[in-house]
Write an enzyme that holds these catalytic residues in place. Sequence first.
Site, PDB file in Angstrom:
ATOM      1  CG  ASP A   9      10.758  48.184  23.678  1.00 17.70           C
ATOM      2  OD1 ASP A   9      11.138  47.467  22.736  1.00 17.70           O
ATOM      3  OD2 ASP A   9      11.366  49.205  24.057  1.00 17.70           O
ATOM      4  CG  ASP A  23      17.237  47.428  23.507  1.00 17.67           C
ATOM      5  OD1 ASP A  23      18.087  47.158  24.354  1.00 17.67           O
ATOM      6  OD2 ASP A  23      17.102  46.806  22.448  1.00 17.67           O
TER       7      ASP A  23
HETATM    8  P1  B16 Z   1      19.728  44.034  17.871  1.00 19.11           P
HETATM    9  P2  B16 Z   1      13.566  47.052  21.394  1.00 19.11           P
HETATM   10  C1  B16 Z   1      15.421  47.289  19.494  1.00 19.11           C
HETATM   11  O1  B16 Z   1      15.015  46.790  20.733  1.00 19.11           O
HETATM   12  C2  B16 Z   1      16.221  48.573  19.669  1.00 19.11           C
HETATM   13  O2  B16 Z   1      15.387  49.609  20.172  1.00 19.11           O
HETATM   14  C3  B16 Z   1      16.768  48.997  18.339  1.00 19.11           C
HETATM   15  O3  B16 Z   1      17.550  50.164  18.500  1.00 19.11           O
HETATM   16  C4  B16 Z   1      17.641  47.856  17.778  1.00 19.11           C
HETATM   17  O4  B16 Z   1      18.153  48.194  16.493  1.00 19.11           O
HETATM   18  C5  B16 Z   1      16.782  46.592  17.667  1.00 19.11           C
HETATM   19  O5  B16 Z   1      16.265  46.276  18.947  1.00 19.11           O
HETATM   20  C6  B16 Z   1      17.580  45.417  17.158  1.00 19.11           C
HETATM   21  O6  B16 Z   1      18.550  45.092  18.120  1.00 19.11           O
HETATM   22  O7  B16 Z   1      20.728  44.669  16.958  1.00 19.11           O
HETATM   23  O8  B16 Z   1      20.240  43.802  19.281  1.00 19.11           O
HETATM   24  O9  B16 Z   1      19.099  42.795  17.287  1.00 19.11           O
HETATM   25  O10 B16 Z   1      13.505  48.521  21.678  1.00 19.11           O
HETATM   26  O11 B16 Z   1      12.532  46.556  20.393  1.00 19.11           O
HETATM   27  O12 B16 Z   1      13.634  46.214  22.652  1.00 19.11           O
HETATM   28 MG    MG Z   2      12.688  50.236  22.863  1.00 15.37          MG
END
Ligand code: B16
Ligand code: MG
Length: 212
Positions: free
Chosen positions: A9, A11
């Site tokens: 993953d 974030d």
């Molecule tokens: P975006 P991950 C996720 O990333 C985040 O944890 C989540 O908080 C966010 O809403 C989602 O990506 C979408 O992100 O708005 O940048 O498209 O943890 O799956 O790497």
């Molecule tokens: Mg994450």
Amino acid sequence: MNFKAIIFDLDGVICSTDEYHYQAWKKMADSMGIYFDRTINNRLRGVSRMESLEIILERYQGQPLSDAKKEELATMKNDIYRESLHQMSTADLSDEVRDTLNALRAKGLRLAIGSSSKNTPFILKRLGLENFFDAVSDGNNITRSKPDPEVFLKAAQFVDMEPADCLVVEDAVSGAQAGHAGGFQVACVGDASAAGAGDFNLKSFGQLLELV
Ligand code: B16
Ligand code: MG
């Protein structure tokens, strides 16, 4: 454990963009007079942008919002978030993550990203990792976000491996559920580790080296 590939993953695992997500959603919520705190924010980890907005709107007490207004709010959040991403640099990749990734690579494992974020390519570039991973599966190539396993199944496909040969690394409970739903073993860090959501609940990213 004979893993041949690891799917990370982004974030909250490779980098700490989760704090930028929180600050951006907080500004959006404040502008609408909606109560939002870190506990609610934990429910947004790994969840897509529009689904995150719906979770925040559970606390909204005004008239129902049109789809166009929701798009506008999601765009407002993303603009604030992108602004913070511009401050990121290779210094935002911790020594621990960099050293662990290099050690895993040296062991001959295939390394991929499995992130819900549509901003993944931009973030990898800021971190200097745009050419590091063998494959990137992200919010741009999926139709269903975590806890659906699609993003991880695509990542496994991209590196030509079966789920049983891959370890998923997650910080979100929704992400750990996605991994399990896809037939993967899951190592958790951060929030998901504290919740005991993984097959392996790690105290640090570097502990991954003990699993392979
Ligand atoms: P975006 P991950 C996720 O990333 C985040 O944890 C989540 O908080 C966010 O809403 C989602 O990506 C979408 O992100 O708005 O940048 O498209 O943890 O799956 O790497
Ligand atoms: Mg994450």
